[in-house]
Design a protein around this motif. Sequence first.
Motif, PDB file in Angstrom:
ATOM      1  N   GLY A   1       0.823  -1.212   0.000  1.00 13.86           N
ATOM      2  CA  GLY A   1       0.000   0.000   0.000  1.00 13.86           C
ATOM      3  C   GLY A   1       0.852   1.254   0.000  1.00 13.86           C
ATOM      4  N   LYS A   2       1.905   1.255   0.806  1.00  9.50           N
ATOM      5  CA  LYS A   2       2.813   2.406   0.852  1.00  9.50           C
ATOM      6  C   LYS A   2       3.465   2.633  -0.508  1.00  9.50           C
ATOM      7  N   ASP A   3       4.030   1.578  -1.093  1.00 12.66           N
ATOM      8  CA  ASP A   3       4.707   1.703  -2.385  1.00 12.66           C
ATOM      9  C   ASP A   3       3.739   2.173  -3.468  1.00 12.66           C
ATOM     10  N   LYS A   4       2.530   1.634  -3.438  1.00 14.22           N
ATOM     11  CA  LYS A   4       1.515   1.978  -4.439  1.00 14.22           C
ATOM     12  C   LYS A   4       1.169   3.465  -4.379  1.00 14.22           C
ATOM     13  N   HIS A   5       0.983   3.996  -3.189  1.00 12.57           N
ATOM     14  CA  HIS A   5       0.571   5.395  -3.061  1.00 12.57           C
ATOM     15  C   HIS A   5       1.735   6.359  -3.250  1.00 12.57           C
ATOM     16  N   PHE A   6       2.936   5.974  -2.862  1.00  7.29           N
ATOM     17  CA  PHE A   6       4.079   6.842  -3.140  1.00  7.29           C
ATOM     18  C   PHE A   6       4.350   6.920  -4.645  1.00  7.29           C
ATOM     19  N   ARG A   7       4.170   5.808  -5.343  1.00  7.30           N
ATOM     20  CA  ARG A   7       4.325   5.828  -6.799  1.00  7.30           C
ATOM     21  C   ARG A   7       3.258   6.708  -7.445  1.00  7.30           C
TER      22      ARG A   7
ATOM     23  N   LYS B   1      -7.096  18.792  -9.703  1.00 10.41           N
ATOM     24  CA  LYS B   1      -6.619  19.021  -8.326  1.00 10.41           C
ATOM     25  C   LYS B   1      -5.523  18.018  -7.959  1.00 10.41           C
ATOM     26  N   LEU B   2      -4.560  17.897  -8.856  1.00 16.59           N
ATOM     27  CA  LEU B   2      -3.516  16.892  -8.663  1.00 16.59           C
ATOM     28  C   LEU B   2      -2.663  17.176  -7.428  1.00 16.59           C
ATOM     29  N   ASP B   3      -2.430  18.459  -7.140  1.00 19.76           N
ATOM     30  CA  ASP B   3      -1.622  18.772  -5.958  1.00 19.76           C
ATOM     31  C   ASP B   3      -2.307  18.283  -4.689  1.00 19.76           C
ATOM     32  N   HIS B   4      -3.642  18.387  -4.654  1.00 16.10           N
ATOM     33  CA  HIS B   4      -4.398  17.882  -3.497  1.00 16.10           C
ATOM     34  C   HIS B   4      -4.307  16.356  -3.424  1.00 16.10           C
ATOM     35  N   GLN B   5      -4.434  15.685  -4.576  1.00 24.35           N
ATOM     36  CA  GLN B   5      -4.339  14.227  -4.603  1.00 24.35           C
ATOM     37  C   GLN B   5      -2.952  13.746  -4.200  1.00 24.35           C
TER      38      GLN B   5
ATOM     39  N   PRO C   1      -7.456   7.671  -5.769  1.00 19.06           N
ATOM     40  CA  PRO C   1      -7.239   6.309  -6.268  1.00 19.06           C
ATOM     41  C   PRO C   1      -5.936   6.161  -7.039  1.00 19.06           C
ATOM     42  N   THR C   2      -5.396   4.963  -6.989  1.00 18.73           N
ATOM     43  CA  THR C   2      -4.217   4.621  -7.776  1.00 18.73           C
ATOM     44  C   THR C   2      -4.677   3.986  -9.087  1.00 18.73           C
ATOM     45  N   ASN C   3      -3.751   3.838 -10.032  1.00 18.65           N
ATOM     46  CA  ASN C   3      -4.134   3.197 -11.286  1.00 18.65           C
ATOM     47  C   ASN C   3      -3.492   1.816 -11.398  1.00 18.65           C
ATOM     48  N   ALA C   4      -3.771   1.134 -12.499  1.00 10.51           N
ATOM     49  CA  ALA C   4      -3.282  -0.238 -12.678  1.00 10.51           C
ATOM     50  C   ALA C   4      -1.758  -0.287 -12.682  1.00 10.51           C
ATOM     51  N   GLY C   5      -1.130   0.747 -13.232  1.00 11.72           N
ATOM     52  CA  GLY C   5       0.332   0.772 -13.264  1.00 11.72           C
ATOM     53  C   GLY C   5       0.936   0.878 -11.879  1.00 11.72           C
ATOM     54  N   ASP C   6       0.339   1.701 -11.017  1.00 13.55           N
ATOM     55  CA  ASP C   6       0.824   1.830  -9.633  1.00 13.55           C
ATOM     56  C   ASP C   6       0.721   0.493  -8.910  1.00 13.55           C
ATOM     57  N   ILE C   7      -0.421  -0.175  -9.096  1.00 11.24           N
ATOM     58  CA  ILE C   7      -0.659  -1.463  -8.434  1.00 11.24           C
ATOM     59  C   ILE C   7       0.320  -2.512  -8.955  1.00 11.24           C
TER      60      ILE C   7
END
Length: 205
Positions: free
Chosen positions: A29-35, A91-95, A152-158
């Motif tokens: 989860g950490k790696d996915k969201h940092f990516r 609102k990418l900066d917020h995300q 949300p993350t995308n398929a590439g992040d996952i």
Amino acid sequence: MSTVPQREEAYLKRLRLELLVCELNSKIGKDKHFRAAQRKSRIHTTLGLIAALLAALLASTAFAKLPYQSVLQPAVALMVALATAALGFLKLDHQVGIHRTVGNTYSALGREARHLFNLTTDASPDVHDVELQFKALQRRYEEAAQQADAAPTNAGDIRDAGEQNARKRDALKKKVDAADAAIMGDDARQSDDNESGRPGLQSVQ
């Protein structure tokens, strides 16, 4: 030498496996969201640079001297407007901020899972206390997952996060499958555990 009764030792093995799964899922989860944060930060920066450069170009005297002003000026102005609108709409900066917050939360959850795992390796661990702390940890994990819905993350992040942790995930999944098989084959123990309200093994992401 462990002073834990055999029955509790059997449960401790399952609890340790649960904690390892929680630690790994938190790492993924950490790696996915940092990516995701890095990816969206790059997009935000790119859109911002495009808008700024095109706006500067539009205001320059050199641009004003170019031919076909009736076509170029509205076209460049439109591109500036689109890039600016995209920044405001997405609102990418917020995300990015949410992704980093969630990533840090998962990182903290993974460290706590490892701490609880280490407590179970003591000669006389307080099984009940560790179990209570683990249940609280699981609730915070679910809260982090709900918070992540806002960005949300995308398929590439996952995919990238999964590949980064593939070796450990595959090894742990085999242990989980083996433990599940052992539990299913031991009806008496399973019945006792269900009566005590103890959780079954969670799945590896």
